[in-house]
Write a protein that holds these residues in place. Structure first.
Motif, PDB file in Angstrom:
ATOM      1  N   PRO A  14       0.835  -1.202   0.000  1.00 27.60           N
ATOM      2  CA  PRO A  14       0.000   0.000   0.000  1.00 27.60           C
ATOM      3  C   PRO A  14       0.868   1.249   0.000  1.00 27.60           C
ATOM      4  CG  PRO A  14       0.128  -0.892   2.211  1.00 27.60           C
ATOM      5  CD  PRO A  14       0.860  -1.855   1.317  1.00 27.60           C
ATOM      6  N   ASP A  15       0.336   2.348  -0.486  1.00 29.08           N
ATOM      7  CA  ASP A  15       1.046   3.623  -0.381  1.00 29.08           C
ATOM      8  C   ASP A  15       1.033   4.122   1.061  1.00 29.08           C
ATOM      9  OD1 ASP A  15       1.399   3.540  -3.126  1.00 29.08           O
ATOM     10  OD2 ASP A  15      -0.414   4.700  -3.527  1.00 29.08           O
ATOM     11  N   SER A  16      -0.058   3.858   1.760  1.00 23.38           N
ATOM     12  CA  SER A  16      -0.180   4.231   3.164  1.00 23.38           C
ATOM     13  C   SER A  16      -1.279   3.393   3.799  1.00 23.38           C
ATOM     14  CB  SER A  16      -0.499   5.724   3.311  1.00 23.38           C
ATOM     15  OG  SER A  16      -1.718   6.041   2.666  1.00 23.38           O
ATOM     16  N   GLY A  17      -1.328   3.422   5.119  1.00 19.04           N
ATOM     17  CA  GLY A  17      -2.324   2.643   5.830  1.00 19.04           C
ATOM     18  C   GLY A  17      -1.773   1.319   6.311  1.00 19.04           C
ATOM     19  N   GLU A  18      -2.621   0.545   6.979  1.00 17.71           N
ATOM     20  CA  GLU A  18      -2.166  -0.737   7.518  1.00 17.71           C
ATOM     21  C   GLU A  18      -3.295  -1.761   7.531  1.00 17.71           C
ATOM     22  OE1 GLU A  18      -0.830  -0.195  11.531  1.00 17.71           O
ATOM     23  OE2 GLU A  18      -2.538   1.048  12.086  1.00 17.71           O
ATOM     24  N   VAL A  19      -2.871  -3.029   7.576  1.00 17.79           N
ATOM     25  CA  VAL A  19      -3.787  -4.160   7.656  1.00 17.79           C
ATOM     26  C   VAL A  19      -3.421  -4.952   8.900  1.00 17.79           C
ATOM     27  CG1 VAL A  19      -4.664  -6.223   6.507  1.00 17.79           C
ATOM     28  CG2 VAL A  19      -3.936  -4.251   5.133  1.00 17.79           C
ATOM     29  N   LEU A  20      -4.409  -5.188   9.768  1.00 19.09           N
ATOM     30  CA  LEU A  20      -4.156  -5.894  11.021  1.00 19.09           C
ATOM     31  C   LEU A  20      -5.067  -7.108  11.144  1.00 19.09           C
ATOM     32  CD1 LEU A  20      -4.353  -2.527  11.729  1.00 19.09           C
ATOM     33  CD2 LEU A  20      -3.173  -3.399  13.742  1.00 19.09           C
ATOM     34  N   ALA A  21      -4.543  -8.148  11.756  1.00 19.93           N
ATOM     35  CA  ALA A  21      -5.325  -9.326  12.107  1.00 19.93           C
ATOM     36  C   ALA A  21      -5.241  -9.510  13.607  1.00 19.93           C
ATOM     37  CB  ALA A  21      -4.799 -10.558  11.388  1.00 19.93           C
ATOM     38  N   ASN A  22      -6.392  -9.428  14.270  1.00 18.45           N
ATOM     39  CA  ASN A  22      -6.449  -9.531  15.730  1.00 18.45           C
ATOM     40  C   ASN A  22      -5.495  -8.556  16.407  1.00 18.45           C
ATOM     41  OD1 ASN A  22      -8.364 -11.662  15.609  1.00 18.45           O
ATOM     42  ND2 ASN A  22      -6.705 -13.104  15.166  1.00 18.45           N
ATOM     43  N   GLY A  23      -5.431  -7.336  15.866  1.00 19.73           N
ATOM     44  CA  GLY A  23      -4.656  -6.276  16.466  1.00 19.73           C
ATOM     45  C   GLY A  23      -3.188  -6.243  16.106  1.00 19.73           C
ATOM     46  N   THR A  24      -2.724  -7.236  15.331  1.00 22.13           N
ATOM     47  CA  THR A  24      -1.318  -7.305  14.949  1.00 22.13           C
ATOM     48  C   THR A  24      -1.172  -7.039  13.456  1.00 22.13           C
ATOM     49  OG1 THR A  24      -0.881  -8.943  16.673  1.00 22.13           O
ATOM     50  CG2 THR A  24       0.746  -8.753  14.905  1.00 22.13           C
ATOM     51  N   ALA A  25      -0.254  -6.163  13.097  1.00 19.81           N
ATOM     52  CA  ALA A  25      -0.046  -5.833  11.689  1.00 19.81           C
ATOM     53  C   ALA A  25       0.428  -7.070  10.923  1.00 19.81           C
ATOM     54  CB  ALA A  25       0.980  -4.710  11.556  1.00 19.81           C
ATOM     55  N   LEU A  26      -0.194  -7.340   9.792  1.00 22.66           N
ATOM     56  CA  LEU A  26       0.227  -8.456   8.951  1.00 22.66           C
ATOM     57  C   LEU A  26       1.563  -8.121   8.303  1.00 22.66           C
ATOM     58  CD1 LEU A  26      -3.110  -9.506   7.215  1.00 22.66           C
ATOM     59  CD2 LEU A  26      -1.783 -10.851   8.829  1.00 22.66           C
ATOM     60  N   GLN A  27       2.443  -9.094   8.268  1.00 23.65           N
ATOM     61  CA  GLN A  27       3.759  -8.896   7.670  1.00 23.65           C
ATOM     62  C   GLN A  27       3.635  -8.805   6.152  1.00 23.65           C
ATOM     63  OE1 GLN A  27       6.503  -8.336   9.619  1.00 23.65           O
ATOM     64  NE2 GLN A  27       4.919  -8.367  11.196  1.00 23.65           N
ATOM     65  N   PRO A  28       4.605  -8.133   5.492  1.00 26.84           N
ATOM     66  CA  PRO A  28       4.549  -8.013   4.025  1.00 26.84           C
ATOM     67  C   PRO A  28       4.430  -9.368   3.327  1.00 26.84           C
ATOM     68  CG  PRO A  28       6.200  -6.528   4.918  1.00 26.84           C
ATOM     69  CD  PRO A  28       5.733  -7.373   6.062  1.00 26.84           C
ATOM     70  N   ASN A  29       5.150 -10.392   3.815  1.00 30.13           N
ATOM     71  CA  ASN A  29       5.029 -11.731   3.250  1.00 30.13           C
ATOM     72  C   ASN A  29       3.937 -12.476   4.012  1.00 30.13           C
ATOM     73  OD1 ASN A  29       5.260 -14.235   2.182  1.00 30.13           O
ATOM     74  ND2 ASN A  29       7.344 -14.625   2.878  1.00 30.13           N
ATOM     75  N   ARG A  30       2.757 -12.530   3.417  1.00 29.67           N
ATOM     76  CA  ARG A  30       1.583 -13.068   4.128  1.00 29.67           C
ATOM     77  C   ARG A  30       1.158 -14.427   3.607  1.00 29.67           C
ATOM     78  NH1 ARG A  30      -1.361  -7.232   3.386  1.00 29.67           N
ATOM     79  NH2 ARG A  30       0.218  -6.076   4.529  1.00 29.67           N
ATOM     80  N   ALA A  31       2.060 -15.119   2.928  1.00 32.07           N
ATOM     81  CA  ALA A  31       1.676 -16.309   2.180  1.00 32.07           C
ATOM     82  C   ALA A  31       1.040 -17.393   3.043  1.00 32.07           C
ATOM     83  CB  ALA A  31       2.888 -16.879   1.450  1.00 32.07           C
ATOM     84  N   THR A  32       1.478 -17.545   4.292  1.00 32.34           N
ATOM     85  CA  THR A  32       0.892 -18.581   5.132  1.00 32.34           C
ATOM     86  C   THR A  32      -0.252 -18.053   5.993  1.00 32.34           C
ATOM     87  OG1 THR A  32       2.575 -18.176   6.824  1.00 32.34           O
ATOM     88  CG2 THR A  32       3.022 -19.925   5.218  1.00 32.34           C
TER      89      THR A  32
END
Length: 233
Positions: A53-71
């Motif tokens: 993303p250019d800005s912003g964030e994605v969180l799962a259960n309050g924790t930011a998802l890492q750039p490599n989200r394959a698993t």
């Protein structure tokens, strides 16, 4: 819970997603709808970690998802690509190893049986029909048993049996606690499995429960078609 906060993504001077925010609790299936160019595929690729993303964030259960989200995230893209000289079995084995999912051979075989690809497991991917390729792509999305699934036009190319199997599969994922975001042009079908609807385009970030008596076609018409008519477009 999935949380998207102030997410923006542009291509050059064109803002495809602008400060998009929404949240989805576990055990929910969200239908993502909007007109062409509303940013559905871009949003899905950002959520899957394919596009930054250019800005912003994605969180799962309050924790930011890492750039490599394959698993952590299961992703089924709109357009299927499978290595042509691999078989489905070789594809599963390769991804299991490269992504460090660590399933045993027996678990991989069971996974193939579950997703009903065992009948063509050792054929070259280049020889598979579109429906077979979509079935393999679905099996890949579920390979790590992820808690977040992003499925972009998943029923494209599937026959009736494949669509019914897909419905059974996503409802089972919801029952085990997964969050699913699904786009499809087949709005009648999507209405049968979705709990909520996320409206993109002129209604960025608007998410609402989908009433059992309210189909997605009616929602789409009210939000987009009638809106265009009111504004003379």
């Amino acid at each position: 819970m999935l949380e998207v906060r102030n997410l923006s993504k542009s291509y050059g001077d064109k803002a495809v997603i602008h400060r998009l925010s929404f949240s989805v609790p576990d055990h929910r299936i969200v239908a993502v709808i909007g007109p062409n160019g509303a940013g559905k595929s871009t949003l899905f690729q950002v959520l899957a970690g394919i596009l930054p993303p250019d800005s912003g964030e994605v969180l799962a259960n309050g924790t930011a998802l890492q750039p490599n989200r394959a698993t952590a995230v299961g992703f089924m893209p709109e357009k299927t690509y499978l290595p042509p000289f691999f078989s489905p079995w070789e594809t599963l084995q390769y991804l299991n190893q490269i992504l460090q999912i660590r399933q045993s051979i027996q678990q991989l075989q069971f996974h193939a049986e579950q997703f009903r690809i065992d009948g063509f497991l050792h054929a070259k991917n280049s020889t598979l029909s579109q429906g077979m390729m979509r079935r393999v792509s679905l099996a890949i999305a579920f390979l790590s048993n992820p808690s977040l699934l992003i499925l972009d036009e998943p029923t494209n190319g599937m026959d009736i049996e494949g669509v019914l199997f897909f419905k059974e599969t996503v409802l089972a994922a919801k029952a085990r606690g997964a969050t699913l975001l699904i786009s499809s042009h087949i709005l009648d079908f999507l209405s049968t499995i979705a709990d909520d609807v996320l409206l993109l385009g002129n209604h960025h970030g608007q998410i609402a429960p989908l009433s059992p008596s309210q189909g997605l076609e009616a929602v789409y018409t009210a939000q987009y078609v009638q809106s265009e008519e009111l504004h003379g477009t």
